[in-house]
Design a protein around this motif. Structure first.
Motif, mmCIF file in Angstrom:
data_model
loop_
_atom_site.group_PDB
_atom_site.id
_atom_site.type_symbol
_atom_site.label_atom_id
_atom_site.label_comp_id
_atom_site.label_asym_id
_atom_site.label_seq_id
_atom_site.Cartn_x
_atom_site.Cartn_y
_atom_site.Cartn_z
ATOM 1 N N LEU A 133 0.828 -1.208 0.000
ATOM 2 C CA LEU A 133 0.000 0.000 0.000
ATOM 3 C C LEU A 133 0.864 1.261 0.000
ATOM 4 C CD1 LEU A 133 -2.788 -1.118 2.502
ATOM 5 C CD2 LEU A 133 -3.116 -0.543 0.084
ATOM 6 N N GLY A 134 2.001 1.205 0.694
ATOM 7 C CA GLY A 134 2.915 2.338 0.703
ATOM 8 C C GLY A 134 3.447 2.643 -0.687
ATOM 9 N N LYS A 135 3.770 1.589 -1.437
ATOM 10 C CA LYS A 135 4.242 1.772 -2.814
ATOM 11 C C LYS A 135 3.140 2.377 -3.683
ATOM 12 C CE LYS A 135 7.490 -2.136 -2.688
ATOM 13 N NZ LYS A 135 7.769 -3.492 -3.246
ATOM 14 N N ASN A 136 1.927 1.872 -3.504
ATOM 15 C CA ASN A 136 0.800 2.397 -4.283
ATOM 16 C C ASN A 136 0.526 3.860 -3.942
ATOM 17 O OD1 ASN A 136 0.517 -0.144 -5.399
ATOM 18 N ND2 ASN A 136 -1.139 -0.767 -4.023
ATOM 19 N N TYR A 137 0.725 4.203 -2.673
ATOM 20 C CA TYR A 137 0.511 5.590 -2.249
ATOM 21 C C TYR A 137 1.499 6.525 -2.955
ATOM 22 C CZ TYR A 137 -0.582 9.470 0.895
ATOM 23 O OH TYR A 137 -0.989 10.682 1.412
ATOM 24 N N GLU A 138 2.749 6.103 -3.059
ATOM 25 C CA GLU A 138 3.767 6.917 -3.738
ATOM 26 C C GLU A 138 3.401 7.121 -5.202
ATOM 27 O OE1 GLU A 138 7.623 5.272 -3.212
ATOM 28 O OE2 GLU A 138 7.617 5.499 -1.031
ATOM 29 N N ALA A 140 0.371 7.008 -6.545
ATOM 30 C CA ALA A 140 -0.799 7.893 -6.614
ATOM 31 C C ALA A 140 -0.415 9.337 -6.314
ATOM 32 C CB ALA A 140 -1.873 7.414 -5.638
ATOM 33 N N ALA A 141 0.523 9.527 -5.382
ATOM 34 C CA ALA A 141 0.970 10.885 -5.032
ATOM 35 C C ALA A 141 1.676 11.538 -6.212
ATOM 36 C CB ALA A 141 1.901 10.832 -3.826
ATOM 37 N N GLN A 142 2.484 10.775 -6.913
ATOM 38 C CA GLN A 142 3.180 11.316 -8.083
ATOM 39 C C GLN A 142 2.205 11.681 -9.197
ATOM 40 O OE1 GLN A 142 6.066 8.335 -9.110
ATOM 41 N NE2 GLN A 142 7.383 8.777 -7.352
ATOM 42 N N ALA A 143 1.088 10.945 -9.254
ATOM 43 C CA ALA A 143 0.075 11.217 -10.284
ATOM 44 C C ALA A 143 -0.960 12.237 -9.825
ATOM 45 C CB ALA A 143 -0.619 9.907 -10.671
ATOM 46 N N ASN A 144 -0.814 12.734 -8.583
ATOM 47 C CA ASN A 144 -1.781 13.681 -8.009
ATOM 48 C C ASN A 144 -3.214 13.140 -8.065
ATOM 49 O OD1 ASN A 144 0.081 15.753 -7.330
ATOM 50 N ND2 ASN A 144 0.181 16.341 -9.498
ATOM 51 N N LEU A 149 -5.482 8.332 -3.504
ATOM 52 C CA LEU A 149 -4.773 8.566 -2.243
ATOM 53 C C LEU A 149 -5.690 8.351 -1.049
ATOM 54 C CD1 LEU A 149 -2.662 11.742 -3.123
ATOM 55 C CD2 LEU A 149 -1.771 9.483 -2.592
ATOM 56 N N GLU A 150 -6.903 8.866 -1.144
ATOM 57 C CA GLU A 150 -7.864 8.712 -0.049
ATOM 58 C C GLU A 150 -8.228 7.246 0.152
ATOM 59 O OE1 GLU A 150 -12.253 10.398 1.362
ATOM 60 O OE2 GLU A 150 -11.241 11.263 -0.393
#
Length: 365
Positions: A133-138, A140-144, A149-150
């Motif tokens: 999930l941490g990898k997926n969060y990064e 999603a964050a890069q893609a704004n 993210l939520e």
């Protein structure tokens, strides 16, 4: 001749009578050929090397005198970062796997170790989920991607809750085992004081247990600096080279925040702007801050003070996690803080962001 033979028999019997029972530890580790292997015993709050051998091929053998069944041991391989820990309960132990991959390590030992193996296997699943999930969060964050993210944040929160629920149930099912204090102590930062006290009150352990002692010491530290307790004084050096005591500041303002942080701590640096904003808004109304740094290098500490605009009082003993004030206040992670009123009483702990602002605003109305 008979006298000599009798003397020999007596000597042999005495030798057998004096010899202590032992158990064996067999280590078979890939990628450890030709390395030194150390057997360590955890006792009196520290790990001590009790034996060492050179790996013969990928095998090492130890013979250990029996002792307290609750004793925790570990195997440390030369130039390998993490040791391999285990409970033997005075039974023979076999450790196999690859030192380059902790997930391959298998330990065959006592019933207590079987419990540890069971817990760690399940806990590893939760950690793998959190890592993914941490990898997926990064990503999603890069893609704004705010929606993603939520969603990931909620999933991460749920996995953490499931992990805590599993740990709590496991500890409760094994109150009579010294494995429970071991697991609880290693996860103590995830619990509030009252939760730790409740667990410890339910323990029913007959053997002397090092981790139970450590838990009790940690709880006593937390109790000494709990909300409602008087502050503990300390003296450390300022960036200018003078010494400043907490007692010199207590009572000179209505509220004093003792803020534990470090220049190398990213979450601390992210939180600093929030503390600065609250300080600027409420300093004239009676809010002050004493920053206590867990830095090691003075130049890094001073630069961070300047870069982050920490215009309040700052001290440090430059002892990293051995900072004496941090130890007195049972600080095990940073950022961490303690809010003290003008009478010297601790009235809140670990307030961050909007929570800090709301508390200060409420108390300075």
């Amino acid at each position: 001749m008979k006298i000599r033979l009798l003397s020999l028999v007596v000597a042999l019997l005495a030798l057998v009578a004096c010899s202590k029972p032992t158990f064996n530890v067999k280590v078979e580790l890939q990628n450890a050929e030709g390395k030194m292997v150390y057997l360590q015993k955890f006792d009196n709050r520290k790990s001590t090397i009790i034996d060492s051998v050179l790996m013969q091929g990928n095998v090492a053998n130890f013979t250990v005198e029996e002792g307290n069944p609750a004793t925790y041991y570990s195997i440390r391989v030369e130039k390998v970062r993490y040791p391999i820990g285990f409970f033997s309960e005075n039974n023979d132990v076999t450790i196999v796997g690859d030192v380059k991959d902790n997930s391959t390590i298998q330990i065959t030992a006592s019933y207590a170790q079987q419990l540890v193996n069971e817990y760690e296997a399940e806990n590893r699943k939760f950690n793998n989920q959190l890592r993914e999930l941490g990898k997926n969060y990064e990503i999603a964050a890069q893609a704004n991607d705010e929606a993603a993210l939520e969603k990931i944040y909620d999933e991460y929160d749920q996995v953490e809750k499931n992990q805590t629920a599993y740990r709590n149930l496991f500890i409760a099912k094994n109150y009579n085992s010294f494995v429970s204090p071991y697991i609880l102590y290693n996860n103590r930062l995830n619990y509030e004081l009252n939760e730790l006290e409740d667990f410890v009150n339910h323990f029913n352990i007959s053997q002397d247990n090092e981790f139970a002692h450590l838990l009790n010491e940690y709880i006593m530290k937390l109790q000494r600096v709990a909300v409602g307790q008087p502050y503990l004084d300390f003296t450390q050096e300022t960036p200018e080279g003078t010494f400043l005591s907490l007692s010199e500041l207590v009572g000179k303002s209505k509220l004093l925040l003792v803020d534990f942080w470090a220049s190398w701590c990213s979450p601390c640096r992210a939180e600093n702007p929030n503390v600065v904003a609250v300080y600027k808004e409420y300093h004239e109304k009676g809010f002050d801050v004493l920053g206590v740094s867990l830095d090691m290098k003075k130049e890094n500490w001073i630069k961070a003070i300047e870069d982050d605009g920490l215009i309040w009082h700052n001290v440090s003993d430059l002892k990293y996690w051995n900072n004496e004030a941090a130890q007195d206040y049972a600080v095990s992670s940073i950022p961490s803080n303690v809010l003290i009123d003008e009478n010297g009483t601790i009235i809140a702990k670990n307030l961050r962001g909007e929570d800090l602002r709301k508390k200060v605003e409420e108390l300075l109305k």
